[in-house]
Design a protein around this motif. Structure first.
Motif, PDB file in Angstrom:
ATOM      1  N   SER A  76       0.846  -1.205   0.000  1.00  0.00           N
ATOM      2  CA  SER A  76       0.000   0.000   0.000  1.00  0.00           C
ATOM      3  C   SER A  76       0.873   1.244   0.000  1.00  0.00           C
ATOM      4  N   THR A  78       0.324   5.215   0.893  1.00  0.00           N
ATOM      5  CA  THR A  78      -0.626   6.121   1.541  1.00  0.00           C
ATOM      6  C   THR A  78      -0.069   7.532   1.520  1.00  0.00           C
ATOM      7  N   VAL A  84      -5.210   5.841   0.061  1.00  0.00           N
ATOM      8  CA  VAL A  84      -4.426   4.619  -0.063  1.00  0.00           C
ATOM      9  C   VAL A  84      -4.573   4.023  -1.459  1.00  0.00           C
ATOM     10  N   ARG A  85      -3.452   3.662  -2.044  1.00  0.00           N
ATOM     11  CA  ARG A  85      -3.416   2.898  -3.296  1.00  0.00           C
ATOM     12  C   ARG A  85      -2.770   1.566  -2.973  1.00  0.00           C
ATOM     13  N   THR A  86      -3.193   0.507  -3.640  1.00  0.00           N
ATOM     14  CA  THR A  86      -2.600  -0.803  -3.373  1.00  0.00           C
ATOM     15  C   THR A  86      -2.135  -1.466  -4.669  1.00  0.00           C
ATOM     16  N   TYR A 106       4.907   9.881   1.227  1.00  0.00           N
ATOM     17  CA  TYR A 106       4.061   8.693   1.209  1.00  0.00           C
ATOM     18  C   TYR A 106       4.611   7.637   2.164  1.00  0.00           C
ATOM     19  N   SER A 119       7.297  -0.355   7.870  1.00  0.00           N
ATOM     20  CA  SER A 119       6.849   0.603   6.849  1.00  0.00           C
ATOM     21  C   SER A 119       8.014   1.518   6.482  1.00  0.00           C
TER      22      SER A 119
END
Length: 137
Positions: A76, A78, A84-86, A106, A119
């Motif tokens: 993901s 963000t 959020v894009r996955t 991001y 992350s």
């Protein structure tokens, strides 16, 4: 450029140019040769070559051994507004996000049933193609 046979210019021509000495914008005119009144406004044809403010963010998700790509992991991306894009990793662990707005920060996260992942935060000022996320046991 345009040329109109028998004419020094066309109706509606109105180009201007910055005079770097005075700092003023001045009309571009054809004064004639020899000088023949009146001066005729001219045209400046030009092309606009845009600069894209989007980028590609890509990389690879690796198993905890750090050498083998992890397939079907969910990655993901963000943005600061929480959008959020996955993406799902390929059979060799590669992922890619296209058309990512430049100038933003991001957070990249990986979800997998096999490993935990720390992350990563990235600031996008152009393409980023070398992100490596390694699973933790």
């Amino acid at each position: 450029a345009k040329t109109i046979a028998g004419s020094r210019g066309a109706a509606g021509d109105n180009s201007r140019q910055l005079d770097v000495t005075s700092g003023a914008w001045v009309d571009i005119v054809d004064a004639g040769s020899p000088v023949t009144p009146p001066s005729v406004p001219q045209d400046f044809p030009f092309d606009i070559n845009g600069v894209s403010n989007t980028a590609t963010v890509s990389g690879q998700v690796l198993r905890s051994d750090g050498t083998t790509g992890l397939r079907n992991a969910s990655v993901s991306l963000t943005d600061a507004n929480g959008v959020v894009r996955t993406a799902t990793t390929s059979s060799f662990g590669f992922f890619s996000f296209d058309n990512v707005a430049g100038g933003g920060t991001y957070t990249i996260r990986v979800a997998s049933r096999l490993f935990r992942f720390a992350s990563q935060t990235v600031t996008v000022n152009g393409n980023i193609t070398n992100i490596v996320l390694i699973g933790q046991e």
